[in-house]
Design an enzyme around this catalytic site. Sequence first.
Site, short mmCIF file in Angstrom:
data_model
loop_
_atom_site.label_atom_id
_atom_site.label_comp_id
_atom_site.label_asym_id
_atom_site.label_seq_id
_atom_site.Cartn_x
_atom_site.Cartn_y
_atom_site.Cartn_z
CD GLU A 176 -2.57 -1.76 2.74
OE1 GLU A 176 -3.72 -2.03 2.42
OE2 GLU A 176 -1.68 -1.21 3.65
CG ASP A 178 -13.38 -1.02 -0.51
OD1 ASP A 178 -12.78 -2.09 -0.11
OD2 ASP A 178 -13.29 -0.35 -0.89
#
Length: 247
Positions: free
Chosen positions: A8, A128
Amino acid sequence: MMIYPTMELLDGRCVTLDKGNLDAPMIWHVDPVETAKGFAEAGAEWMHLTDFNALQGDSSNQDLVEELIRTAGLPIQLGGGIRSREQAEFWIEKGVGRVVIGTMAAYDPAAVAELAKYYPDQVVLAVDVWQGQVMTEGWRKSGAWTPEAFVKAFGNAPFAGILVTDIDSDMSDLDAQLGLISGLAEQAHSPVIASGVVRSKDDISRLKYLPNISGALVGRALFNKTITLEEAMETAQPNPEPVAEFL
């Protein structure tokens, strides 16, 4: 089950977040390109890359992402701020293996289903989840979808996978996370990839026996050295069938 070593990026650095909080990232002082090459050298078949700057509409990591695509030595599944067909095609043309799309899918499911048909096996649907709702805009907005309705809306669209993240689940409550993921996997027409559930080899051992779970993202556990990539991949392999010994 496939293990996706996960990187990330925020401001050009490798980070991990706590429940999606961009204001307090954990920064890992490693070189992103060398880290990605290490994933390939360890034998990973794919890596997952999330660009947190792109999630916020900031393209400052673009050159680094392009360098990773060129030099990592393994295909990349890229997520973060891909909210139009043009952006998806831009990255596919740059050589990314798959694009991960969430926000665009919530606002225009038909366009994303069409994109998946045009690029079979290159589009991943991101689901999500925060407090039972599908989140959009980099986890900042709660949409009108429940996870179940969201997955169902795409029918048989040929996604490469469905990436499920339970944002608000306490990492200590693995049962709750597995319940959400396995419930969606039962309904999905594409293989499900689990995100945010692997802290140890034991978690991988539990996850690999859930039906229709094709893979898991492993990020924080690799960076803090709780588990090595080699250990994760070995644990994810199916257990060998017992063989009778003939005397």
